[in-house]
Design a protein around this motif. Structure first.
Motif, PDB file in Angstrom:
ATOM      1  N   MET A 229      64.869  61.034 -15.802  1.00 25.69           N
ATOM      2  CA  MET A 229      63.755  60.560 -16.608  1.00 25.69           C
ATOM      3  C   MET A 229      62.609  61.565 -16.555  1.00 25.69           C
ATOM      4  SD  MET A 229      63.230  56.610 -16.014  1.00 25.69           S
ATOM      5  CE  MET A 229      64.300  55.833 -14.868  1.00 25.69           C
ATOM      6  N   GLY A 230      62.239  62.045 -17.700  1.00 26.79           N
ATOM      7  CA  GLY A 230      61.131  62.992 -17.794  1.00 26.79           C
ATOM      8  C   GLY A 230      59.895  62.315 -18.348  1.00 26.79           C
ATOM      9  N   PRO A 231      58.869  63.092 -18.566  1.00 25.19           N
ATOM     10  CA  PRO A 231      57.647  62.518 -19.144  1.00 25.19           C
ATOM     11  C   PRO A 231      57.885  62.079 -20.581  1.00 25.19           C
ATOM     12  CG  PRO A 231      57.417  64.886 -18.854  1.00 25.19           C
ATOM     13  CD  PRO A 231      58.726  64.505 -18.261  1.00 25.19           C
ATOM     14  N   LYS A 232      57.110  61.119 -20.995  1.00 20.28           N
ATOM     15  CA  LYS A 232      57.251  60.588 -22.349  1.00 20.28           C
ATOM     16  C   LYS A 232      56.809  61.638 -23.366  1.00 20.28           C
ATOM     17  CE  LYS A 232      56.196  55.925 -20.820  1.00 20.28           C
ATOM     18  NZ  LYS A 232      55.238  54.837 -20.892  1.00 20.28           N
ATOM     19  N   PRO A 233      57.418  61.657 -24.552  1.00 26.42           N
ATOM     20  CA  PRO A 233      57.010  62.630 -25.572  1.00 26.42           C
ATOM     21  C   PRO A 233      55.555  62.465 -26.003  1.00 26.42           C
ATOM     22  CG  PRO A 233      59.090  61.596 -26.180  1.00 26.42           C
ATOM     23  CD  PRO A 233      58.592  60.895 -24.963  1.00 26.42           C
ATOM     24  N   GLY A 234      55.061  61.250 -26.018  1.00 26.86           N
ATOM     25  CA  GLY A 234      53.676  61.011 -26.414  1.00 26.86           C
ATOM     26  C   GLY A 234      52.684  61.587 -25.423  1.00 26.86           C
ATOM     27  N   SER A 235      53.044  61.559 -24.128  1.00 27.22           N
ATOM     28  CA  SER A 235      52.125  62.082 -23.114  1.00 27.22           C
ATOM     29  C   SER A 235      52.030  63.607 -23.194  1.00 27.22           C
ATOM     30  CB  SER A 235      52.546  61.637 -21.719  1.00 27.22           C
ATOM     31  OG  SER A 235      53.787  62.220 -21.368  1.00 27.22           O
ATOM     32  N   ASP A 236      53.115  64.281 -23.581  1.00 25.31           N
ATOM     33  CA  ASP A 236      53.062  65.737 -23.770  1.00 25.31           C
ATOM     34  C   ASP A 236      52.111  66.099 -24.908  1.00 25.31           C
ATOM     35  OD1 ASP A 236      54.810  66.313 -21.720  1.00 25.31           O
ATOM     36  OD2 ASP A 236      56.564  66.486 -23.043  1.00 25.31           O
ATOM     37  N   MET A 237      52.176  65.338 -25.974  1.00 26.20           N
ATOM     38  CA  MET A 237      51.284  65.608 -27.101  1.00 26.20           C
ATOM     39  C   MET A 237      49.835  65.377 -26.706  1.00 26.20           C
ATOM     40  SD  MET A 237      53.502  64.056 -30.285  1.00 26.20           S
ATOM     41  CE  MET A 237      52.077  63.918 -31.290  1.00 26.20           C
ATOM     42  N   LYS A 238      49.607  64.345 -25.903  1.00 23.55           N
ATOM     43  CA  LYS A 238      48.245  64.046 -25.470  1.00 23.55           C
ATOM     44  C   LYS A 238      47.713  65.156 -24.565  1.00 23.55           C
ATOM     45  CE  LYS A 238      45.468  60.310 -23.619  1.00 23.55           C
ATOM     46  NZ  LYS A 238      45.453  58.937 -23.099  1.00 23.55           N
ATOM     47  N   MET A 239      48.543  65.643 -23.647  1.00 20.99           N
ATOM     48  CA  MET A 239      48.121  66.733 -22.757  1.00 20.99           C
ATOM     49  C   MET A 239      47.847  68.010 -23.549  1.00 20.99           C
ATOM     50  SD  MET A 239      47.682  65.733 -19.738  1.00 20.99           S
ATOM     51  CE  MET A 239      47.561  67.279 -18.910  1.00 20.99           C
ATOM     52  N   ASN A 240      48.671  68.288 -24.554  1.00 18.37           N
ATOM     53  CA  ASN A 240      48.446  69.472 -25.387  1.00 18.37           C
ATOM     54  C   ASN A 240      47.144  69.348 -26.165  1.00 18.37           C
ATOM     55  OD1 ASN A 240      50.760  70.760 -24.571  1.00 18.37           O
ATOM     56  ND2 ASN A 240      52.001  69.982 -26.266  1.00 18.37           N
ATOM     57  N   ALA A 241      46.823  68.163 -26.637  1.00 20.94           N
ATOM     58  CA  ALA A 241      45.578  67.941 -27.358  1.00 20.94           C
ATOM     59  C   ALA A 241      44.380  68.129 -26.425  1.00 20.94           C
ATOM     60  CB  ALA A 241      45.563  66.552 -27.975  1.00 20.94           C
ATOM     61  N   ILE A 242      44.493  67.643 -25.195  1.00 22.47           N
ATOM     62  CA  ILE A 242      43.408  67.804 -24.221  1.00 22.47           C
ATOM     63  C   ILE A 242      43.215  69.287 -23.895  1.00 22.47           C
ATOM     64  CG2 ILE A 242      42.735  67.344 -21.829  1.00 22.47           C
ATOM     65  CD1 ILE A 242      44.040  64.569 -22.159  1.00 22.47           C
ATOM     66  N   ARG A 243      44.314  69.999 -23.674  1.00 22.16           N
ATOM     67  CA  ARG A 243      44.225  71.439 -23.391  1.00 22.16           C
ATOM     68  C   ARG A 243      43.588  72.186 -24.555  1.00 22.16           C
ATOM     69  NH1 ARG A 243      50.125  71.561 -21.429  1.00 22.16           N
ATOM     70  NH2 ARG A 243      49.882  70.866 -19.290  1.00 22.16           N
ATOM     71  N   SER A 244      43.988  71.853 -25.746  1.00 15.62           N
ATOM     72  CA  SER A 244      43.410  72.509 -26.920  1.00 15.62           C
ATOM     73  C   SER A 244      41.913  72.235 -27.024  1.00 15.62           C
ATOM     74  CB  SER A 244      44.102  72.026 -28.198  1.00 15.62           C
ATOM     75  OG  SER A 244      45.455  72.407 -28.197  1.00 15.62           O
ATOM     76  N   GLY A 245      41.516  71.005 -26.749  1.00 16.50           N
ATOM     77  CA  GLY A 245      40.096  70.662 -26.777  1.00 16.50           C
ATOM     78  C   GLY A 245      39.301  71.438 -25.744  1.00 16.50           C
ATOM     79  N   ILE A 246      39.858  71.583 -24.542  1.00 11.27           N
ATOM     80  CA  ILE A 246      39.185  72.340 -23.485  1.00 11.27           C
ATOM     81  C   ILE A 246      39.051  73.807 -23.888  1.00 11.27           C
ATOM     82  CG2 ILE A 246      39.444  73.178 -21.112  1.00 11.27           C
ATOM     83  CD1 ILE A 246      40.651  70.420 -20.444  1.00 11.27           C
ATOM     84  N   VAL A 247      40.098  74.370 -24.479  1.00  8.20           N
ATOM     85  CA  VAL A 247      40.047  75.766 -24.918  1.00  8.20           C
ATOM     86  C   VAL A 247      38.990  75.944 -26.002  1.00  8.20           C
ATOM     87  CG1 VAL A 247      41.352  77.563 -26.138  1.00  8.20           C
ATOM     88  CG2 VAL A 247      42.401  76.319 -24.249  1.00  8.20           C
ATOM     89  N   VAL A 248      38.918  75.022 -26.940  1.00 10.70           N
ATOM     90  CA  VAL A 248      37.923  75.122 -28.018  1.00 10.70           C
ATOM     91  C   VAL A 248      36.516  75.035 -27.450  1.00 10.70           C
ATOM     92  CG1 VAL A 248      36.999  73.901 -30.026  1.00 10.70           C
ATOM     93  CG2 VAL A 248      39.446  74.316 -29.856  1.00 10.70           C
ATOM     94  N   LEU A 249      36.270  74.085 -26.558  1.00 10.40           N
ATOM     95  CA  LEU A 249      34.942  73.954 -25.959  1.00 10.40           C
ATOM     96  C   LEU A 249      34.570  75.193 -25.136  1.00 10.40           C
ATOM     97  CD1 LEU A 249      34.927  70.222 -24.843  1.00 10.40           C
ATOM     98  CD2 LEU A 249      33.711  71.265 -26.757  1.00 10.40           C
ATOM     99  N   GLY A 250      35.517  75.732 -24.409  1.00 11.53           N
ATOM    100  CA  GLY A 250      35.265  76.946 -23.638  1.00 11.53           C
ATOM    101  C   GLY A 250      34.953  78.125 -24.537  1.00 11.53           C
TER     102      GLY A 250
END
Length: 67
Positions: free
Chosen positions: A1-22
């Motif tokens: 059992m791996g991480p849910k596909p929805g949680s990967d998308m959420k983490m990618n969105a958070i990372r993208s937001g952090i990169v944009v703010l930085g």
């Protein structure tokens, strides 16, 4: 059992937001540091004109060309 596909998308969105703010913060600081002498000069000129309303900007900033 791996991480849910929805949680990967959420983490990618958070990372993208952090990169944009930085990136925005870095760009803002770069502009502030790069243009600091010019901004200070403009602020000093503005303070000078506000303290002495009899001085005209056109006579000192843009001298007329000889014909």
């Amino acid at each position: 059992m791996g991480p849910k596909p929805g949680s990967d998308m959420k983490m990618n969105a958070i990372r993208s937001g952090i990169v944009v703010l930085g990136t925005l913060a870095f760009g803002y600081l770069s502009i502030q540091i790069g243009f600091k002498p010019y901004l200070e000069k403009a602020q000093n000129q503005n303070a000078l004109y506000q303290s002495d309303p009899s001085q005209e900007a056109s006579s000192s900033d843009f001298p007329e060309r000889p014909s």
